[in-house]
Design an enzyme around this catalytic site. Structure first.
Site, PDB file in Angstrom:
ATOM      1  N   ILE A 133       0.836  -1.206   0.000  1.00  0.00           N
ATOM      2  CA  ILE A 133       0.000   0.000   0.000  1.00  0.00           C
ATOM      3  C   ILE A 133       0.866   1.250   0.000  1.00  0.00           C
ATOM      4  O   ILE A 133       0.589   2.203  -0.723  1.00  0.00           O
ATOM      5  CB  ILE A 133      -0.942  -0.010   1.230  1.00  0.00           C
ATOM      6  CG1 ILE A 133      -1.782  -1.294   1.263  1.00  0.00           C
ATOM      7  CG2 ILE A 133      -1.817   1.228   1.235  1.00  0.00           C
ATOM      8  CD1 ILE A 133      -2.698  -1.515   0.088  1.00  0.00           C
ATOM      9  N   CYS A 144       7.733  -1.069   8.785  1.00  0.00           N
ATOM     10  CA  CYS A 144       6.945  -1.257   7.578  1.00  0.00           C
ATOM     11  C   CYS A 144       7.850  -1.600   6.406  1.00  0.00           C
ATOM     12  O   CYS A 144       8.755  -0.845   6.071  1.00  0.00           O
ATOM     13  CB  CYS A 144       6.135  -0.011   7.268  1.00  0.00           C
ATOM     14  SG  CYS A 144       5.025  -0.312   5.898  1.00  0.00           S
ATOM     15  N   ASN A 167       4.249  -7.461  12.161  1.00  0.00           N
ATOM     16  CA  ASN A 167       3.926  -6.730  10.942  1.00  0.00           C
ATOM     17  C   ASN A 167       3.981  -7.733   9.786  1.00  0.00           C
ATOM     18  O   ASN A 167       4.230  -8.916  10.001  1.00  0.00           O
ATOM     19  CB  ASN A 167       4.926  -5.585  10.742  1.00  0.00           C
ATOM     20  CG  ASN A 167       4.286  -4.407  10.014  1.00  0.00           C
ATOM     21  OD1 ASN A 167       3.544  -4.594   9.050  1.00  0.00           O
ATOM     22  ND2 ASN A 167       4.581  -3.197  10.454  1.00  0.00           N
ATOM     23  N   GLY A 227      -2.685 -13.167  11.180  1.00  0.00           N
ATOM     24  CA  GLY A 227      -3.487 -14.293  10.721  1.00  0.00           C
ATOM     25  C   GLY A 227      -4.648 -14.677  11.610  1.00  0.00           C
ATOM     26  O   GLY A 227      -5.192 -15.764  11.464  1.00  0.00           O
TER      27      GLY A 227
HETATM   28  C1  LIG Z   1      -3.515  -3.715   3.584  1.00  0.00           C
HETATM   29  C2  LIG Z   1      -2.675  -3.629   4.822  1.00  0.00           C
HETATM   30  C3  LIG Z   1      -2.219  -2.392   5.268  1.00  0.00           C
HETATM   31  C4  LIG Z   1      -1.438  -2.291   6.399  1.00  0.00           C
HETATM   32  N1  LIG Z   1      -1.021  -1.065   6.831  1.00  0.00           N
HETATM   33  C5  LIG Z   1      -0.271  -0.958   7.957  1.00  0.00           C
HETATM   34  C6  LIG Z   1       0.115   0.294   8.479  1.00  0.00           C
HETATM   35  O1  LIG Z   1      -0.237   1.339   7.939  1.00  0.00           O
HETATM   36  N2  LIG Z   1       0.891   0.332   9.597  1.00  0.00           N
HETATM   37  C7  LIG Z   1       1.269  -0.817  10.244  1.00  0.00           C
HETATM   38  O2  LIG Z   1       1.956  -0.736  11.263  1.00  0.00           O
HETATM   39  N3  LIG Z   1       0.891  -2.024   9.799  1.00  0.00           N
HETATM   40  C8  LIG Z   1       0.135  -2.134   8.664  1.00  0.00           C
HETATM   41  N4  LIG Z   1      -0.269  -3.373   8.236  1.00  0.00           N
HETATM   42  C9  LIG Z   1       0.122  -4.579   8.984  1.00  0.00           C
HETATM   43  C10 LIG Z   1      -0.977  -5.016   9.940  1.00  0.00           C
HETATM   44  O3  LIG Z   1      -1.202  -4.025  10.919  1.00  0.00           O
HETATM   45  C11 LIG Z   1      -0.616  -6.339  10.628  1.00  0.00           C
HETATM   46  O4  LIG Z   1       0.584  -6.164  11.335  1.00  0.00           O
HETATM   47  C12 LIG Z   1      -0.429  -7.491   9.660  1.00  0.00           C
HETATM   48  O5  LIG Z   1      -1.327  -7.378   8.583  1.00  0.00           O
HETATM   49  C13 LIG Z   1      -0.586  -8.868  10.320  1.00  0.00           C
HETATM   50  O6  LIG Z   1      -1.881  -9.103  10.802  1.00  0.00           O
HETATM   51  P1  LIG Z   1      -3.050  -9.866   9.949  1.00  0.00           P
HETATM   52  O7  LIG Z   1      -2.442 -11.145   9.427  1.00  0.00           O
HETATM   53  O8  LIG Z   1      -4.157 -10.095  10.918  1.00  0.00           O
HETATM   54  O9  LIG Z   1      -3.439  -8.959   8.846  1.00  0.00           O
HETATM   55  C14 LIG Z   1      -1.071  -3.467   7.101  1.00  0.00           C
HETATM   56  C15 LIG Z   1      -1.527  -4.696   6.667  1.00  0.00           C
HETATM   57  C16 LIG Z   1      -2.329  -4.806   5.546  1.00  0.00           C
HETATM   58  C17 LIG Z   1      -2.798  -6.159   5.109  1.00  0.00           C
END
Ligand SMILES: Cc1cc2nc3c(=O)[nH]c(=O)nc-3n(C[C@H](O)[C@H](O)[C@H](O)COP(=O)(O)O)c2cc1C
Ligand SMILES: Cc1cc2nc3c(=O)[nH]c(=O)nc-3n(C[C@H](O)[C@H](O)[C@H](O)COP(=O)(O)OP(=O)(O)OC[C@H]3O[C@@H](n4cnc5c(N)ncnc54)[C@H](O)[C@@H]3O)c2cc1C
Ligand SMILES: Cc1cc2nc3c(=O)[nH]c(=O)nc-3n(C[C@H](O)[C@H](O)[C@H](O)COP(=O)(O)OP(=O)(O)OC[C@H]3O[C@@H](n4cnc5c(N)ncnc54)[C@H](O)[C@@H]3O)c2cc1C
Ligand SMILES: Cc1cc2nc3c(=O)[nH]c(=O)nc-3n(C[C@H](O)[C@H](O)[C@H](O)COP(=O)(O)O)c2cc1C
Ligand code: FES
Ligand code: FES
Lengths: 291, 299, 299, 291
Positions: free
Chosen positions: B77, B136, B197, B248
């Site tokens: 993104i 990030c 992350n 996840g």
């Molecule tokens: C589309 C998208 C955008 C994300 N944007 C950010 C962000 O702006 N800042 C951040 O610290 N993590 C960001 N993340 C990471 C998530 O906060 C999280 O750490 C990661 O997706 C793992 O969790 P999940 O498997 O439940 O999605 C983003 C993840 C996704 C999928």
């Protein structure tokens, strides 16, 4: 990516928060495509141009692999029924998500989030001198135009429809335009004008006074781009129903970026999918419509 | 066990339950445009974490930004956001009205640009805590602070004196030993760490072209769940400060496993894309969960 | 494009096609016990990589050793093997009869134990090349050499003089920047690198118990495919020596993507568990593949 | 983990290399279980005690999530038919893999690798003084005993069968023992002896001369362990058909470790699943049978 104005005085119908289970009531072939209808017991009637995020209730995501995220589909028809809203979608099977949806039978569950996004605007909002509406569609892009045509007819707005198909095989979704006058172009000449639907549009805008025209288009990116360029050249007001890869459909992921003419991006799911042709830099959105 | 889904605290912030959102995966303002006031009435998170804010506005990465993979999503993104001033002016007042504590995620390239960002955000009474995004993988900021314990410590030394509000350091999973980074952050005064992350990943097609506009991105979703569990349990065993666990989470059992691995609070990310109310389902499953000793749970 | 599945070379070793096995995922001797001579007649790999051999015999980790995850497998096998002497005596003669070049994977805790292992294996004429496993996350060997460029370089300095045969360094994916490790290995004379090994992961249940007997393990399978693509492309861009790419290969298109990302040879691992002839299918799909520019392939 | 002797003079039938597609021809409930039959056009007839790695041809692995790996099932019956071998499996739905298999209908594809592993040994190989065979089964453990009983009958070996069930609900797989004399124990007393099947075995080995007995057992780990301890105490020769989590079934993954009495582990898929009770340290294999 500045967010759109708050308030969104754009006629969008709000979706219930969360996703809900609808029930598939029909799944019929239509040329190369399928028309899938589902009853949505608790949702509102959508506005033309809005879309839903769809997923099969079974064998989708969760412990599974792909399809994992829901898929976006423009609503093609919506009718009130005793059980709720009967929603129809025109669907082209191009991958795991559409493939899974295409095999759903009556009685099976369809998870839906929606209606979502910005619908079509009335012709007079786009051009105070509008005499009516010109609908230009291609491929599965017929879907939002079908429901829009009905809405226009209900409001007594005169409308002319131009549809383009690649070849006989790809002609589908006609049913959605039953009882309406349609001009057709086909690249292989099997029906109507041999060539592009934009040829028909160019002729119509030439014959017409472009000053009273309003164009609504939906179809493959190349077609939308041709429409956009033509309307820009002739200074005709136009709205495009666009596509971009979407993960969420409600502004959460920032994945559906579409480049703005003014620089930066919009999120197509909340600032579109219907956009003013003058607002976007291009209708050729990377990642969309490579089918 | 049903108290698992009950009230808790994170760095002194009282939370109605332990499920929050992962940064960048739920835009409460956009969600209101789509769903209206239903978002407020049934808000699924006990605290709201903003998308990462940078000092200046960012447009984000060129599309495509998304790639669906088996049981996962790769995103690039690129942190589109209005910048500090835009955020404080237009978003903060709206987010403050959500009715839950607000955690603002911030990122800057280098400590000197990070400092005023932290100072200005922390100064706002609407803000309960800050999450420092040092990890990030989508922003080509040169050095990635979160990959080196010493860099993380140095950043914390610069930022810690600026505010008394809780600072949560969001760790990158793309290191050999995340506990070392967490310990460095803790040593320099971090109030909590959050992880994981996304994991560096690149959808490359058979012709060698990169699908994502930015080339590479980060993997999230069920595919990373056991990686997250491993990192969360290692970090939680190493530090004394609370851990926000994520990666996840799809079901109550996934949240329970992260809590059991040592997390105080669990964040739901990618799952919200499929179901905007996924976090509410996770929470209610968590509340109903009766773990079968040594067995896979049935939610 | 169909030449993609044709003959190739790896460090001077001629291969009939670019598909080999990943170490520890196909035991040719056990496979003959199950399938008989069919294994030889239709051997799916153009070279055979042995399971990792250690100086002394190892029983392996306590069970359970396997956990199935969405689109992936977490294993903690723990390198059961007969040890150097047992391998040379009973396995090597049988493996030499497979009819393809033999690559022996070796591992030891520390350079001084590694050296005689490499020397003795390399001395055997049946052996075409050695793979140095410096990355296995399942063996608690204290220091993990493959996580530090300097450690990897030091190991190579000790081992390189011992043989003229190709030394392939198998990299760990559990680092911030695998290219740095690869460059260190190349600088000290590695003939190739292979990646990715499994990603550290731990299936933890809702009650906090670890499912695997050894606690943690490594994730493989489709879940890691885009992580592998990213690491292979980064490493291949950094080094001049050939790269053996692996991680989540299921279909010809996956192999094509790894080749396009810079790999010379592709290894099939976990996919063989589901279908003992998965590698043969991957190869034939690779041969048939007509890439749609910028499109997802249909195999 | 030293590998077993080469040559494997243990009567195992070798599998064709690779996996092949069989076709489901029946799927019937049997108590709490299901009996699924498939025609294997090109495979050999298996030996009793061997197993197959099974996966549904559709919606399994690949782009999907779980089930991802194939699942192991003892063959419960094998008959020659015009189309090939007709194989039957007794299946308990305990998770995603068994759940997916349980829903397969006639005509659908079943991917199979097998027959795999070490089969049962003739009684005389285990005890030269053997007078016959005692079969002890519980739950889905009936499967390999059913085919073994038929093989013994065909060879004219006298056999007595003892089956245990938790309760009425869990009684299933009876059909596989049609036309054979069976003594039953049930924990809830709904049929036969109220209690454990090992009570029946203990009584039988007491009455009998243990010196002429040979026991073949398959069932839940706790039952197998009770059988193992009893036979060790009475010095009765016994083979156990065991379970362990398996990823591959052909010795590739080293996942199916079972602790040996002599120390170290065997790979159950190639050194078992039928093992001499005296060779294993325990029948309580971590990770198996927690259902
Ligand atoms: C589309 C998208 C955008 C994300 N944007 C950010 C962000 O702006 N800042 C951040 O610290 N993590 C960001 N993340 C990471 C998530 O906060 C999280 O750490 C990661 O997706 C793992 O969790 P999940 O498997 O439940 O999605 C983003 C993840 C996704 C999928
Ligand atoms: C607002 C909106 C409305 C829509 N309305 C409709 C509608 O009414 N009817 C309809 O049929 N569709 C509609 N779509 C498109 C529909 O959402 C997609 O066709 C669908 O998401 C495809 O999902 P899939 O899993 O079947 O295929 P996917 O595999 O996800 O992708 C389908 C195709 O896109 C291309 N593609 C996707 N990912 C890649 C990649 N990584 N590399 C190369 N190519 C790729 C490929 O050519 C592929 O065949 C709409 C989309 C949007 C955003
Ligand atoms: C040689 C052999 C022969 C077999 N023969 C038969 C047979 O004839 N009939 C039959 O029905 N079965 C048989 N089995 C067992 C069968 O293979 C398993 O039941 C099947 O693999 C389960 O797969 P699943 O996806 O349905 O469930 P899974 O979810 O894989 O596991 C099933 C159960 O095992 C336990 N379990 C598994 N993983 C975990 C975990 N991570 N944490 C806690 N508990 C866990 C749970 O209680 C769970 O309900 C045999 C196994 C072997 C090795
Ligand atoms: C069960 C299992 C055992 C493995 N054993 C070894 C090993 O002995 N030595 C090694 O270098 N890698 C070992 N690996 C790692 C694989 O060689 C490979 O790097 C990894 O599995 C990624 O490829 P895949 O996703 O195709 O399986 C093992 C992997 C699995 C799943
Ligand atoms: S699809 Fe997620 S923000 Fe538009
Ligand atoms: S199941 Fe893979 S070695 Fe036995």
């Amino acid at each position: 990516m500045p967010a759109a104005a708050s308030g969104d005085p754009d006629g969008r119908v709000l979706a219930p928060f969360g996703r809900r289970r609808g029930e598939v009531v029909a799944n019929e072939p239509s040329g190369r495509y399928r028309i899938i209808s589902a009853v949505d017991a608790s949702g509102p009637m959508p506005a033309a141009g809005q879309f839903y995020m769809l997923a099969a209730a079974e064998r989708w995501g969760g412990d599974g692999g792909r399809p994992f995220l829901p898929r976006a589909f423009s609503v093609a028809a919506a009718e009130r029924s005793d059980d709720g809203a009967r929603l129809s979608f025109l669907l082209e099977d191009v991958g795991p998500g559409t493939g899974r949806l295409a095999e759903l039978g009556a009685g099976e569950g369809l998870m839906l989030t929606g209606p979502l996004g910005r619908p079509f605007s009335p012709p007079r909002d786009l051009n105070p001198a509008a005499a009516g509406a010109i609908l230009v569609g291609g491929g599965v892009g017929l879907a939002p135009l079908a429901i829009w045509r009905r809405a226009l007819a209900a409001r007594g707005v005169p409308e002319r429809t131009l549809l383009g198909f690649r070849d006989r095989e790809h002609a589908g979704g006609h049913e959605l335009f039953r009882c309406s006058e349609v001009r057709v172009a086909s690249e292989d000449g099997h029906a109507g004008h041999r060539g592009y639907v934009t040829d028909l549009l160019e002729r119509m805008l030439g014959g017409d006074s472009a000053a009273t025209a309003v164009v609504y288009a939906c179809g493959p990116p190349a077609m939308l781009e041709a429409v956009r360029l033509l309307c820009a050249e002739l200074e005709v007001a136009a709205e495009l129903a666009m596509e971009a890869p979407m993960a969420c459909g409600f502004g959460a992921c920032f994945g559906c970026a579409v480049p703005l003419a003014a620089g930066g991006y919009m999120r197509l799911c909340v600032d579109g999918p219907v956009v003013n042709a003058a607002d976007v830099e291009t209708a050729l959105v990377a990642g969309a419509g490579r089918r | 066990m049903s108290t698992l889904a009950g009230p808790t605290t994170l760095c002194g912030i009282e939370l109605a339950h332990p499920i929050i959102n992962a940064s960048g995966t739920f835009d409460a303002i956009a969600a209101r445009r789509a769903f209206g006031d239903g978002v407020l009435e049934r808000f699924p998170f006990s605290a709201y974490v903003s998308k990462t804010i940078t000092p200046e506005p960012r447009a984000g990465n060129p599309p495509p930004r998304l790639w669906e993979e088996a049981a996962g999503l790769v995103n690039s993104i690129g942190l589109p956001n209005k910048g500090l001033a835009g955020f404080l002016e237009s978003d903060l007042p709206v987010l403050a009205a959500l009715g839950v504590p607000l955690i603002v995620s911030v990122m800057a390239t280098g400590a000197e640009r990070f400092a005023p960002l932290v100072e200005e955000v922390a100064a706002r009474s609407e803000v309960a805590a800050l999450e420092l995004n040092v990890s990030c993988p989508n922003v080509h900021s040169g050095l990635i602070v979160g990959e080196e314990p010493e860099e993380t410590a140095a950043l914390m030394r610069r930022l810690r004196p600026l505010t008394a509000k809780p600072l949560i350091v969001k760790l990158t999973p793309n290191v050999a030993d995340p506990a070392q980074i967490a310990l460095a952050a803790e040593r320099e005064g971090a109030d909590a760490v959050s992880l994981i992350n996304t994991i560096k990943a690149a959808p490359i097609l058979a012709d060698g072209s990169h699908w994502l506009g930015a080339g590479a991105g980060g993997l999230s979703g069920p595919a990373v769940r056991t990686i997250a569990l491993r990192q969360v349990s290692e970090v939680a065993a190493a530090v004394q400060i609370p851990v926000v666990g994520m990666g996840g989470v799809e079901r109550g059992a996934d949240a329970a496993a992260l809590l059991a691995a040592g997390a105080t609070v669990v964040a739901v990310g990618t799952a919200s894309f499929r179901d905007p109310l996924a976090a509410a389902r996770v929470r209610s499953e968590l509340g109903r969960l009766v773990p079968v000793a040594g067995g896979r749970e049935q939610a």
